[in-house]
Scaffold this motif. Structure first.
Motif, mmCIF file in Angstrom:
data_model
loop_
_atom_site.group_PDB
_atom_site.id
_atom_site.type_symbol
_atom_site.label_atom_id
_atom_site.label_comp_id
_atom_site.label_asym_id
_atom_site.label_seq_id
_atom_site.Cartn_x
_atom_site.Cartn_y
_atom_site.Cartn_z
ATOM 1 N N ASP A 185 0.843 -1.196 0.000
ATOM 2 C CA ASP A 185 0.000 0.000 0.000
ATOM 3 C C ASP A 185 0.880 1.248 0.000
ATOM 4 O O ASP A 185 2.105 1.164 -0.152
ATOM 5 N N ARG A 186 0.249 2.412 0.218
ATOM 6 C CA ARG A 186 1.002 3.657 0.166
ATOM 7 C C ARG A 186 1.986 3.785 1.325
ATOM 8 O O ARG A 186 2.976 4.512 1.230
ATOM 9 N N PHE A 187 1.758 3.088 2.437
ATOM 10 C CA PHE A 187 2.743 3.074 3.526
ATOM 11 C C PHE A 187 4.080 2.529 3.011
ATOM 12 O O PHE A 187 5.145 3.048 3.330
ATOM 13 N N GLY A 188 3.993 1.456 2.223
ATOM 14 C CA GLY A 188 5.207 0.880 1.643
ATOM 15 C C GLY A 188 5.874 1.825 0.666
ATOM 16 O O GLY A 188 7.104 1.926 0.612
ATOM 17 N N MET A 189 5.091 2.563 -0.120
ATOM 18 C CA MET A 189 5.659 3.523 -1.067
ATOM 19 C C MET A 189 6.392 4.642 -0.333
ATOM 20 O O MET A 189 7.490 5.048 -0.726
ATOM 21 N N ILE A 190 5.787 5.131 0.736
ATOM 22 C CA ILE A 190 6.414 6.212 1.505
ATOM 23 C C ILE A 190 7.726 5.713 2.126
ATOM 24 O O ILE A 190 8.735 6.422 2.146
ATOM 25 N N LYS A 191 7.717 4.480 2.615
ATOM 26 C CA LYS A 191 8.910 3.919 3.257
ATOM 27 C C LYS A 191 10.080 3.792 2.277
ATOM 28 O O LYS A 191 11.240 3.992 2.637
ATOM 29 N N LEU A 192 9.776 3.461 1.009
ATOM 30 C CA LEU A 192 10.835 3.209 0.031
ATOM 31 C C LEU A 192 11.155 4.421 -0.834
ATOM 32 O O LEU A 192 12.059 4.351 -1.666
ATOM 33 N N GLU A 193 10.444 5.532 -0.637
ATOM 34 C CA GLU A 193 10.647 6.686 -1.499
ATOM 35 C C GLU A 193 12.086 7.218 -1.497
ATOM 36 O O GLU A 193 12.624 7.574 -2.546
ATOM 37 N N PRO A 194 12.797 7.243 -0.325
ATOM 38 C CA PRO A 194 14.161 7.799 -0.348
ATOM 39 C C PRO A 194 15.209 6.876 -0.956
ATOM 40 O O PRO A 194 16.371 7.259 -1.063
ATOM 41 N N THR A 195 14.864 5.659 -1.336
ATOM 42 C CA THR A 195 15.868 4.668 -1.733
ATOM 43 C C THR A 195 16.383 4.853 -3.143
ATOM 44 O O THR A 195 17.407 4.280 -3.504
ATOM 45 N N GLY A 196 15.670 5.599 -3.967
ATOM 46 C CA GLY A 196 16.104 5.762 -5.351
ATOM 47 C C GLY A 196 15.722 4.609 -6.249
ATOM 48 O O GLY A 196 16.290 4.459 -7.342
ATOM 49 N N ARG A 202 2.735 12.870 -2.479
ATOM 50 C CA ARG A 202 3.878 13.780 -2.372
ATOM 51 C C ARG A 202 3.821 14.572 -1.073
ATOM 52 O O ARG A 202 4.833 14.748 -0.385
ATOM 53 N N ALA A 203 2.622 15.031 -0.706
ATOM 54 C CA ALA A 203 2.471 15.779 0.548
ATOM 55 C C ALA A 203 2.740 14.895 1.753
ATOM 56 O O ALA A 203 3.358 15.330 2.745
ATOM 57 N N GLN A 204 2.312 13.646 1.714
ATOM 58 C CA GLN A 204 2.548 12.722 2.822
ATOM 59 C C GLN A 204 4.037 12.438 2.992
ATOM 60 O O GLN A 204 4.542 12.348 4.113
ATOM 61 N N ILE A 205 4.744 12.311 1.879
ATOM 62 C CA ILE A 205 6.185 12.054 1.945
ATOM 63 C C ILE A 205 6.915 13.268 2.511
ATOM 64 O O ILE A 205 7.806 13.148 3.366
ATOM 65 N N GLU A 206 6.545 14.459 2.055
ATOM 66 C CA GLU A 206 7.234 15.672 2.483
ATOM 67 C C GLU A 206 6.992 15.992 3.955
ATOM 68 O O GLU A 206 7.886 16.457 4.662
ATOM 69 N N THR A 207 5.768 15.747 4.438
ATOM 70 C CA THR A 207 5.438 16.098 5.823
ATOM 71 C C THR A 207 5.602 14.940 6.793
ATOM 72 O O THR A 207 5.692 15.151 8.010
ATOM 73 N N GLY A 208 5.637 13.722 6.269
ATOM 74 C CA GLY A 208 5.676 12.553 7.141
ATOM 75 C C GLY A 208 4.364 12.300 7.847
ATOM 76 O O GLY A 208 4.298 11.512 8.802
#
Length: 591
Positions: free
Chosen positions: A504-515, A561-567
């Motif tokens: 789900d999107r939790f997994g996407m947010i977790k892996l977003e910084p990995t490149g 994008r907003a969820q990733i930026e704000t956490g």
């Protein structure tokens, strides 16, 4: 043991790093480290013979790993190179060297044979790692080099028989006849083949179902040692037994896991082998007879290189490839030490001669990296268009045939199956890895080859060909992938685009910084497809359906994008559709 291990590993680390840095290879670094730390120089570590006995397991493990890459069908295709080219190489080099030694040194014919025939053997422990590190193990050139080395290992049996037949020691008169040794060898090979099919494969299937990696390591080492012990008990080459065991397991789904389990032991023990060879180098013999040792070393290298060059030309290799093969196999080998010992016991040569020729073999091994490096530009040529380089299993065609890409897929469940079939339909080769033995067996009934292994481990990915893959795709259920793993995979295999399936999107947010090149939610596309079908059933036009999909995707990206930026998972709640809204006209397909 701790004292010796500390010193050996310390000197090996320093010399190998230095020699790697200047481009001379690890083998020469290990040899020189052994010379410096051994009894002939600093005398910090002794008992080289005992360490050699342990280190020879490195050759045994090396042959097991090579066997894992050669299925019986592929080995059968190489039969001409093995039995014709290999036999001609051993016979021609051995006889020419024996004749040269007889006329140049005045040795008797029996002594010259006892020295010349062992010198015809090359160093498997040195040549195979050089082929693997250059990526040429699976090329036509690499296969021919390996075929010659394999026949050399097989020739240990007749060479020991020849030495026994020439023996002047009365104690050897009651030894077993040569035909009995041949029969015992054939029986041992048949026994290993039967055991591999009816015992080893079921054993690894049971261990795979248990999911215990430690048991895989234990079972892999047990397999190698059991096969080697059987051959050694018969007085034969222990490495040959390990090779046959590897071939019997090459076609199983457990190949990559076995390679990953054995590789660390192989690397350490093979390094210890070359350290021991350096420690055993008799510098006093060289000092007493320096010109003799250098002259015989030069004779050995030039004779073998010339004979192998000629044979390679007869087998229709081009002159550059023939020269490369001759130089690559020009050194003496580790089995020469065994045969020199046999010749000494048979009273064919004096112990001093065995020391001198042991020094010759060691020096010749040290010259190979220099020769290959010095002649690289002279013998280099563009790779053949149809030449297959090392890469993931199952690709089945060369880069020239449609310039096909290749991918390693981890996880062969419902998601991974669809991804794999789509890639194959598009002409992209895949290597499939899964830990579910039942799934692997089911896939085999449909003709798919899936390898057993934990694809979240870097060593297993490397054995599966991730070093040369364009894509590494994690298709595992749930959220089994973490950011640290994806970052490590990206650093270890920078040439590969990493694709990850998340829940789900939790997994996407977790892996977003990995490149990672792509992180995809497993349900989003199927949910959108269902909504589109609902629209179609309600009679909406295709343009209205498209605009609805584009609007949802645009808002979803903005909210993510907003969820990733704000956490904050509650960020941008206004971007969620909660009631019927009109579609803004500015929404486009690129959103």
């Amino acid at each position: 043991m701790l004292h010796d291990g500390f010193l050996l590993l310390g000197f090996a680390l320093a010399f190998v790093l230095l020699f790697r840095r200047v481009g001379l290879g690890a083998t020469l670094g290990y040899l020189l480290a052994g010379v410096v730390v051994g009894p002939q120089c600093l005398h910090l570590v002794g008992d080289a013979e005992q360490k050699m006995g342990i280190a020879e397991l490195g050759i045994t493990l090396l042959l097991f790993l090579v066997g894992l890459e050669l299925e019986p069908a592929r080995l059968w295709k190489m039969r001409r190179d093995i039995f014709v080219l290999g036999s001609l190489q051993v016979t021609a080099c051995g006889l020419v060297l024996a004749a040269a030694l007889h006329f140049a040194t005045g040795f008797s014919s029996a002594a010259a044979l006892a020295l010349g025939l062992p010198l015809a053997l090359s160093s498997t422990a040195q040549v195979l790692p050089m082929l693997q590190s250059s990526g040429r193990m699976k090329t036509r050139f690499g296969e021919r080099a390996f075929a010659v080395l394999l026949l050399q290992d097989l020739s240990i049996i007749p060479l020991i028989t020849i030495v026994a037949a020439l023996s002047r020691n009365p104690a050897d008169a009651g030894g077993p006849p040569g035909w009995l040794m041949v029969a015992e060898t054939a029986g041992a090979i048949v026994a290993l083949v039967v055991a591999g099919r009816y015992l080893l494969r079921p054993l690894f299937r049971v261990i795979g179902n248990l999911g215990e990696r430690e048991m895989f390591v234990v079972a892999a080492l047990f397999t190698v040692l059991a096969a080697a012990a059987l051959m050694q008990m018969l007085g034969l080459s222990s490495a040959l037994g390990a090779f046959i065991a590897g071939v019997m397991l090459a076609g199983t789904p457990y190949r990559h896991e076995l390679e990953a389990a054995v590789e660390p032991f192989r690397s350490i023990l093979l390094g210890l082998f070359f350290l021991s060879v350096g420690m055993m180098l008799d510098l006093s013999a060289i000092v007493q007879e320096p010109l003799f040792v250098l002259a015989i070393t030069l004779l050995l290298i030039t004779t073998k290189a010339a004979v192998i060059f000629g044979l390679a030309l007869l087998f229709r290799m081009n002159w550059r490839g023939a020269l490369a093969l001759g130089l690559l196999l020009s050194q003496g080998g580790e089995f020469a030490f065994v045969l020199f010992t046999q010749a000494t016991r048979a009273q064919l040569i004096a112990p001093q001669a065995a020391s001198l020729f042991g020094a010759v073999v060691t020096l010749s091994m040290a010259t190979t990296p220099f020769l290959m490096s010095a002649t690289r530009k002279f013998r280099a040529e563009p790779a053949a268009k149809d030449e297959v380089r090392e890469g993931p299993e199952g690709i089945g065609k060369s880069r020239a045939e449609g310039d096909c890409a290749n991918a390693v897929i981890v996880g062969y469940g419902r998601f991974g199956q669809t991804v794999a079939q789509m890639l194959l339909a598009g002409g992209i080769g895949v290597t499939l890895i899964d830990r579910n033995v039942g799934m692997i067996d089911t896939a085999a009934t449909f003709g798919s080859r899936v390898y057993f292994g934990d694809g979240t481990r870097l060593d297993v990915l490397r054995q599966a060909g991730a070093d040369s893959a364009e894509m590494i795709m994690f298709c595992l259920d749930g959220d089994q992938i973490d950011a640290e793993l994806i970052e490590a995979v990206g650093q270890a295999f920078p040439q590969a685009a990493v694709h990850v399936r998340v829940f789900d999107r939790f997994g996407m947010i977790k892996l977003e910084p990995t490149g990672a090149a792509l992180v995809i939610r497993e349900t989003i596309e199927s949910a959108i497809a269902m909504a589109r079908a609902a629209f179609d059933g309600a009679g909406l036009s295709q343009e209205a359906i498209r605009r609805a999909e584009v609007a949802y995707r645009a808002r979803d990206r903005e909210r993510l994008r907003a969820q990733i930026e704000t956490g904050d998972m509650h960020a941008a709640p206004e971007r969620i559709f909660t009631e019927v809204e009109g579609l803004p006209p500015e929404i486009t397909a690129t959103g």
